[in-house]
Design a protein around this motif. Structure first.
Motif, PDB file in Angstrom:
ATOM      1  N   ARG A 119     -30.875-101.258  33.645  1.00 36.36           N
ATOM      2  CA  ARG A 119     -30.232-102.036  34.696  1.00 36.36           C
ATOM      3  C   ARG A 119     -31.197-102.326  35.845  1.00 36.36           C
ATOM      4  N   ALA A 120     -32.039-101.332  36.189  1.00 35.84           N
ATOM      5  CA  ALA A 120     -32.900-101.455  37.365  1.00 35.84           C
ATOM      6  C   ALA A 120     -34.155-102.268  37.112  1.00 35.84           C
ATOM      7  N   GLY A 121     -34.553-102.409  35.863  1.00 40.90           N
ATOM      8  CA  GLY A 121     -35.668-103.308  35.601  1.00 40.90           C
ATOM      9  C   GLY A 121     -36.828-102.791  34.794  1.00 40.90           C
ATOM     10  N   HIS A 122     -37.146-101.476  34.824  1.00 47.17           N
ATOM     11  CA  HIS A 122     -38.312-100.987  34.098  1.00 47.17           C
ATOM     12  C   HIS A 122     -38.235-101.307  32.605  1.00 47.17           C
ATOM     13  N   LEU A 123     -37.068-101.105  32.002  1.00 42.37           N
ATOM     14  CA  LEU A 123     -36.910-101.342  30.570  1.00 42.37           C
ATOM     15  C   LEU A 123     -36.123-102.615  30.263  1.00 42.37           C
ATOM     16  N   ALA A 124     -35.723-103.338  31.290  1.00 44.63           N
ATOM     17  CA  ALA A 124     -34.931-104.555  31.092  1.00 44.63           C
ATOM     18  C   ALA A 124     -35.605-105.576  30.172  1.00 44.63           C
ATOM     19  N   PRO A 125     -36.940-105.770  30.236  1.00 41.47           N
ATOM     20  CA  PRO A 125     -37.552-106.755  29.342  1.00 41.47           C
ATOM     21  C   PRO A 125     -37.383-106.430  27.857  1.00 41.47           C
ATOM     22  N   PHE A 126     -37.185-105.163  27.531  1.00 43.76           N
ATOM     23  CA  PHE A 126     -37.110-104.764  26.131  1.00 43.76           C
ATOM     24  C   PHE A 126     -35.693-104.864  25.575  1.00 43.76           C
ATOM     25  N   SER A 127     -34.692-104.724  26.431  1.00 39.68           N
ATOM     26  CA  SER A 127     -33.316-104.973  25.989  1.00 39.68           C
ATOM     27  C   SER A 127     -32.944-106.433  26.155  1.00 39.68           C
ATOM     28  N   ALA A 128     -33.807-107.210  26.808  1.00 38.86           N
ATOM     29  CA  ALA A 128     -33.721-108.674  26.832  1.00 38.86           C
ATOM     30  C   ALA A 128     -32.357-109.196  27.270  1.00 38.86           C
ATOM     31  N   GLY A 129     -31.754-108.571  28.275  1.00 38.87           N
ATOM     32  CA  GLY A 129     -30.479-109.037  28.787  1.00 38.87           C
ATOM     33  C   GLY A 129     -29.285-108.695  27.930  1.00 38.87           C
ATOM     34  N   ALA A 130     -29.495-107.875  26.879  1.00 34.34           N
ATOM     35  CA  ALA A 130     -28.415-107.591  25.937  1.00 34.34           C
ATOM     36  C   ALA A 130     -27.281-106.778  26.560  1.00 34.34           C
ATOM     37  N   LEU A 131     -27.553-106.042  27.641  1.00 37.87           N
ATOM     38  CA  LEU A 131     -26.474-105.295  28.285  1.00 37.87           C
ATOM     39  C   LEU A 131     -25.446-106.228  28.905  1.00 37.87           C
ATOM     40  N   ASP A 132     -25.826-107.461  29.175  1.00 34.70           N
ATOM     41  CA  ASP A 132     -24.910-108.428  29.764  1.00 34.70           C
ATOM     42  C   ASP A 132     -24.236-109.318  28.714  1.00 34.70           C
ATOM     43  N   ASP A 133     -24.567-109.110  27.441  1.00 35.14           N
ATOM     44  CA  ASP A 133     -23.906-109.855  26.376  1.00 35.14           C
ATOM     45  C   ASP A 133     -22.418-109.482  26.391  1.00 35.14           C
ATOM     46  N   PRO A 134     -21.511-110.450  26.337  1.00 37.13           N
ATOM     47  CA  PRO A 134     -20.078-110.127  26.396  1.00 37.13           C
ATOM     48  C   PRO A 134     -19.593-109.251  25.244  1.00 37.13           C
ATOM     49  N   ARG A 135     -20.359-109.182  24.159  1.00 37.82           N
ATOM     50  CA  ARG A 135     -19.967-108.320  23.035  1.00 37.82           C
ATOM     51  C   ARG A 135     -20.365-106.869  23.255  1.00 37.82           C
ATOM     52  N   THR A 136     -21.251-106.610  24.223  1.00 41.75           N
ATOM     53  CA  THR A 136     -21.825-105.280  24.420  1.00 41.75           C
ATOM     54  C   THR A 136     -20.950-104.419  25.314  1.00 41.75           C
ATOM     55  N   ARG A 137     -20.741-103.179  24.854  1.00 43.61           N
ATOM     56  CA  ARG A 137     -20.005-102.175  25.647  1.00 43.61           C
ATOM     57  C   ARG A 137     -20.849-100.911  25.689  1.00 43.61           C
ATOM     58  N   ILE A 138     -21.140-100.421  26.884  1.00 46.23           N
ATOM     59  CA  ILE A 138     -21.886 -99.189  27.047  1.00 46.23           C
ATOM     60  C   ILE A 138     -20.899 -98.026  27.187  1.00 46.23           C
ATOM     61  N   VAL A 139     -21.031 -97.039  26.308  1.00 48.52           N
ATOM     62  CA  VAL A 139     -20.192 -95.846  26.341  1.00 48.52           C
ATOM     63  C   VAL A 139     -21.078 -94.678  26.776  1.00 48.52           C
ATOM     64  N   ARG A 140     -20.803 -94.133  27.946  1.00 47.51           N
ATOM     65  CA  ARG A 140     -21.620 -93.024  28.454  1.00 47.51           C
ATOM     66  C   ARG A 140     -21.002 -91.720  27.969  1.00 47.51           C
ATOM     67  N   ALA A 141     -21.535 -91.223  26.859  1.00 49.28           N
ATOM     68  CA  ALA A 141     -20.962 -90.033  26.230  1.00 49.28           C
ATOM     69  C   ALA A 141     -21.974 -89.422  25.280  1.00 49.28           C
ATOM     70  N   ASP A 142     -21.740 -88.172  24.914  1.00 51.72           N
ATOM     71  CA  ASP A 142     -22.507 -87.552  23.847  1.00 51.72           C
ATOM     72  C   ASP A 142     -22.082 -88.178  22.522  1.00 51.72           C
TER      73      ASP A 142
END
Length: 239
Positions: A119-142
């Motif tokens: 989100r902050a930018g260091h690794l953003a170029p490698f996920s290529a905006g995929a976190l903002d894809d409407p199909r993407t859901r981030i689950v913060r869990a083990d």
């Protein structure tokens, strides 16, 4: 064209940069231990509890993890859903988001720091905006806890949270690759669904555990690396 001596100097500078001492960009202490983001030359590395986990140098096997799972699904599977276990440096998520056939993309990541680095930018170029894809859901869990709980089924599970079934980042992760963990994977996979597991080396013992857990069409896809044994994607089908 550069003169020969200039070209040699450029190559030498690149080698020096790649072999440079790592610089710590961020360090976090969380419920599962320490996680560190380092920069080495132009690349980034993720270190978990002192164990090298992954870097941004290649990404072929991480992309294959998702691509091979999709190709292994039954023909005609409409808008399949995929769960990616571990956000990491983002190669697997970027591969999934670049493929319009995936209907839903869930990413299970237990380290808040890793999500922040994207989100902050260091690794953003490698996920290529995929976190903002409407199909993407981030689950913060083990991951194992998520799979063992009640919830929706998936057409594919693409797991990359360790250096492989025989080389885990934390001791608790080993349960994912044993009978109970594999049973949890099968329970969350739809019929004909695919389990894909990344590993830094082949594991015949893990393949045998997959068969004993009831998976079929168990096979491994190697990806040659510059040094050492090849990376491997283990594939298995539910049913």
């Amino acid at each position: 064209m550069l003169p020969p001596n200039a070209a040699d100097a450029t190559v030498a500078a690149t080698v020096v940069a790649e072999d440079a001492a790592p610089v710590v960009v961020d360090r976090r202490e969380g419920p599962y231990g320490e996680v560190v983001l380092r920069r080495r030359g132009r690349h980034f590395e993720i270190i978990a509890n002192g164990c090298f986990l992954m870097d941004t140098r290649d990404g072929r096997s991480e992309r294959l993890l998702v691509r091979a799972a999709l190709e292994e699904l039954p023909e005609g599977t409409a808008a399949p859903s995929v769960l990616i276990g571990g956000l990491g440096v983002g190669f697997s998520l970027a591969e999934a988001a670049a493929e319009p056939r995936w209907g839903a993309i869930s990413v299970v990541e237990r380290e808040d720091a890793v999500v922040d680095w994207h989100r902050a930018g260091h690794l953003a170029p490698f996920s290529a905006g995929a976190l903002d894809d409407p199909r993407t859901r981030i689950v913060r869990a083990d991951l194992l806890e998520h799979l063992s709980g009640a919830g929706e089924g998936y057409d594919a599970l693409c797991l990359d949270i360790d250096n492989g079934p025989d080389w885990t980042v934390t001791e608790g992760n080993s349960g994912l690759y044993g009978p109970a963990g594999l049973a949890a994977c099968r329970a969350r996979l739809n019929p004909g669904g695919v389990l894909a597991v990344w590993s830094a080396k082949p594991s015949e013992a893990f393949e045998e555990r997959l068969r004993r857990a009831g998976f079929s069409r168990v096979r491994s896809l190697p990806v040659e690396v510059s040094r050492g044994v090849p990376d491997v994607v283990h594939l298995a089908v539910n049913g």
